[in-house]
Design a protein around this motif. Sequence first.
Motif, PDB file in Angstrom:
ATOM      1  N   UNK A  50      35.618  32.602   0.749  1.00 39.57           N
ATOM      2  CA  UNK A  50      36.036  31.696  -0.324  1.00 39.57           C
ATOM      3  C   UNK A  50      37.323  30.959   0.029  1.00 39.57           C
ATOM      4  N   UNK A  51      38.303  31.698   0.539  1.00 32.85           N
ATOM      5  CA  UNK A  51      39.606  31.102   0.828  1.00 32.85           C
ATOM      6  C   UNK A  51      39.759  30.672   2.278  1.00 32.85           C
ATOM      7  N   UNK A  52      38.917  31.196   3.193  1.00 30.54           N
ATOM      8  CA  UNK A  52      39.004  30.837   4.596  1.00 30.54           C
ATOM      9  C   UNK A  52      40.184  31.494   5.286  1.00 30.54           C
ATOM     10  N   UNK A  53      40.538  30.965   6.434  1.00 25.73           N
ATOM     11  CA  UNK A  53      41.662  31.509   7.216  1.00 25.73           C
ATOM     12  C   UNK A  53      42.230  30.417   8.101  1.00 25.73           C
ATOM     13  N   UNK A  54      43.394  30.698   8.683  1.00 28.31           N
ATOM     14  CA  UNK A  54      44.048  29.815   9.652  1.00 28.31           C
ATOM     15  C   UNK A  54      44.355  30.646  10.891  1.00 28.31           C
ATOM     16  N   UNK A  55      43.957  30.178  12.063  1.00 23.68           N
ATOM     17  CA  UNK A  55      44.202  30.876  13.316  1.00 23.68           C
ATOM     18  C   UNK A  55      45.328  30.206  14.097  1.00 23.68           C
ATOM     19  N   UNK A  56      45.869  30.928  15.073  1.00 21.96           N
ATOM     20  CA  UNK A  56      46.876  30.377  15.971  1.00 21.96           C
ATOM     21  C   UNK A  56      46.283  30.099  17.345  1.00 21.96           C
ATOM     22  N   UNK A  57      44.958  30.102  17.458  1.00 21.13           N
ATOM     23  CA  UNK A  57      44.275  29.897  18.730  1.00 21.13           C
ATOM     24  C   UNK A  57      43.091  28.953  18.528  1.00 21.13           C
ATOM     25  N   UNK A  58      42.470  28.571  19.626  1.00 21.55           N
ATOM     26  CA  UNK A  58      41.222  27.823  19.585  1.00 21.55           C
ATOM     27  C   UNK A  58      40.056  28.807  19.654  1.00 21.55           C
ATOM     28  N   UNK A  59      38.939  28.441  19.033  1.00 21.41           N
ATOM     29  CA  UNK A  59      37.722  29.213  19.182  1.00 21.41           C
ATOM     30  C   UNK A  59      36.524  28.279  19.334  1.00 21.41           C
ATOM     31  N   UNK A  60      35.539  28.757  20.095  1.00 23.36           N
ATOM     32  CA  UNK A  60      34.246  28.091  20.212  1.00 23.36           C
ATOM     33  C   UNK A  60      33.200  29.083  19.736  1.00 23.36           C
ATOM     34  N   UNK A  61      32.392  28.699  18.758  1.00 23.00           N
ATOM     35  CA  UNK A  61      31.394  29.596  18.175  1.00 23.00           C
ATOM     36  C   UNK A  61      30.025  28.926  18.278  1.00 23.00           C
ATOM     37  N   UNK A  62      29.092  29.629  18.911  1.00 19.52           N
ATOM     38  CA  UNK A  62      27.762  29.097  19.199  1.00 19.52           C
ATOM     39  C   UNK A  62      26.734  29.900  18.412  1.00 19.52           C
ATOM     40  N   UNK A 104      22.369  34.990  10.977  1.00 21.16           N
ATOM     41  CA  UNK A 104      22.442  34.210  12.217  1.00 21.16           C
ATOM     42  C   UNK A 104      22.974  35.076  13.351  1.00 21.16           C
ATOM     43  N   UNK A 105      22.833  34.575  14.567  1.00 18.45           N
ATOM     44  CA  UNK A 105      23.427  35.199  15.750  1.00 18.45           C
ATOM     45  C   UNK A 105      24.541  34.290  16.225  1.00 18.45           C
ATOM     46  N   UNK A 106      25.736  34.845  16.402  1.00 17.30           N
ATOM     47  CA  UNK A 106      26.889  34.047  16.811  1.00 17.30           C
ATOM     48  C   UNK A 106      27.492  34.595  18.104  1.00 17.30           C
ATOM     49  N   UNK A 107      27.899  33.698  18.966  1.00 16.40           N
ATOM     50  CA  UNK A 107      28.599  34.017  20.212  1.00 16.40           C
ATOM     51  C   UNK A 107      29.915  33.255  20.171  1.00 16.40           C
ATOM     52  N   UNK A 108      31.014  33.889  20.552  1.00 16.29           N
ATOM     53  CA  UNK A 108      32.282  33.176  20.435  1.00 16.29           C
ATOM     54  C   UNK A 108      33.260  33.581  21.533  1.00 16.29           C
ATOM     55  N   UNK A 109      34.194  32.646  21.766  1.00 22.77           N
ATOM     56  CA  UNK A 109      35.369  32.915  22.580  1.00 22.77           C
ATOM     57  C   UNK A 109      36.571  32.335  21.855  1.00 22.77           C
ATOM     58  N   UNK A 110      37.711  33.005  21.980  1.00 24.63           N
ATOM     59  CA  UNK A 110      38.976  32.496  21.473  1.00 24.63           C
ATOM     60  C   UNK A 110      39.959  32.397  22.624  1.00 24.63           C
ATOM     61  N   UNK A 111      40.815  31.379  22.619  1.00 23.70           N
ATOM     62  CA  UNK A 111      41.683  31.175  23.772  1.00 23.70           C
ATOM     63  C   UNK A 111      42.929  30.401  23.387  1.00 23.70           C
ATOM     64  N   UNK A 112      43.949  30.524  24.220  1.00 19.40           N
ATOM     65  CA  UNK A 112      45.219  29.828  24.051  1.00 19.40           C
ATOM     66  C   UNK A 112      45.657  29.310  25.415  1.00 19.40           C
ATOM     67  N   UNK A 113      46.744  28.539  25.439  1.00 19.78           N
ATOM     68  CA  UNK A 113      47.321  28.115  26.703  1.00 19.78           C
ATOM     69  C   UNK A 113      47.552  26.616  26.774  1.00 19.78           C
ATOM     70  N   UNK A 114      48.449  26.235  27.690  1.00 16.20           N
ATOM     71  CA  UNK A 114      48.785  24.820  27.852  1.00 16.20           C
ATOM     72  C   UNK A 114      47.574  24.008  28.300  1.00 16.20           C
ATOM     73  N   UNK A 115      46.826  24.541  29.269  1.00 17.40           N
ATOM     74  CA  UNK A 115      45.652  23.810  29.754  1.00 17.40           C
ATOM     75  C   UNK A 115      44.589  23.733  28.666  1.00 17.40           C
ATOM     76  N   UNK A 116      44.433  24.814  27.917  1.00 19.18           N
ATOM     77  CA  UNK A 116      43.483  24.807  26.799  1.00 19.18           C
ATOM     78  C   UNK A 116      43.831  23.715  25.803  1.00 19.18           C
ATOM     79  N   UNK A 117      45.109  23.585  25.506  1.00 20.53           N
ATOM     80  CA  UNK A 117      45.548  22.569  24.552  1.00 20.53           C
ATOM     81  C   UNK A 117      45.263  21.165  25.070  1.00 20.53           C
ATOM     82  N   UNK A 118      45.497  20.945  26.365  1.00 19.43           N
ATOM     83  CA  UNK A 118      45.218  19.624  26.939  1.00 19.43           C
ATOM     84  C   UNK A 118      43.730  19.288  26.844  1.00 19.43           C
ATOM     85  N   UNK A 119      42.884  20.244  27.192  1.00 20.47           N
ATOM     86  CA  UNK A 119      41.440  20.002  27.160  1.00 20.47           C
ATOM     87  C   UNK A 119      40.951  19.737  25.740  1.00 20.47           C
TER      88      UNK A 119
END
Length: 291
Positions: A50-62, A104-119
């Motif tokens: 209902x309220x959701x969340x805020x992360x400090x990283x990037x995530x990709x969820x498939x 559903x079936x979900x696959x995910x990765x979470x990541x941080x970093x300078x290069x990650x931010x640039x991409x």
Amino acid sequence: MNEAFNRYIPASDEAKRWGLTLTDLGYTQIPAGSAYPPGEHPDSYAFNVSTGRVLTEYQVIYITRGEGSFWSQVSGEQAIKAGSLFLLFPGVRHRYQPNPQTGWDEHWIGFIGDHAERLMNEFFNPQEPVIQVGMNSDLRALFATICDLTEHEGFGFRRIIAAKAIEILARVQTLSQGESLRSPHNEKMIRQTCCLLNDALRQKFDFNAHATENGMSYTSFRRLFKQHTGLSPNQYLLELRIRKAQSLLTNTTLSVQRISEETGFESSFYFSRFFKQRMGLSPLNYRKAHR
């Protein structure tokens, strides 16, 4: 495959130097009628639908089975189906959940970093976080490989999974292009054009005629070529000529005049001027610096 696997990885100083560090990853099979989200994650990753969340990283969820919904404060509500992939950005409130009737079936990765931010800033947009990549076997295999490498924690696995994460982003960015761009016919045509350009360094190349031969306007051909290669046709040809000139200056004693002829420039004057603009050195000074 088990119904679920997840791992949360502390970011070491060595891993941070790579510019992209995986912080969490996994997969979960959510059967129809199951509570969501499952209560197996650290408090910092848990969220209320209902309220959701805020992360400090990037995530990709498939999502590879089922359907559901995704919302972020930037993109609004969007439907999710099997073959959908969505991106989470730091500081952006979001929520998502499967349809209770399907799970559903979900696959995910979470990541941080300078290069990650640039991409992520260069190739993806928080306003368009949902990408229809389809049921792509190569993409799914990358997520599975990351989980397998992490589960066994072989020597250097953190660096390897970081590289796999970059490959995931590269494939997602490619798959996000339109169907016409990804069509086998267009891919083959662009590959053939690149081969022709490699063989056409000494003479002019008629891009308009080439486009017509392939049944499209030059404008459409140019757009398609740039989407595939990142360069316009003319820029691509000039880059090939400059690379050839660099090789000849470094590895032969050919004169600047002869090199300009070998690389298809109109004159040694135009070649020298363009080479200096592109490389920061005149051809002769480049030769002195690289011999």
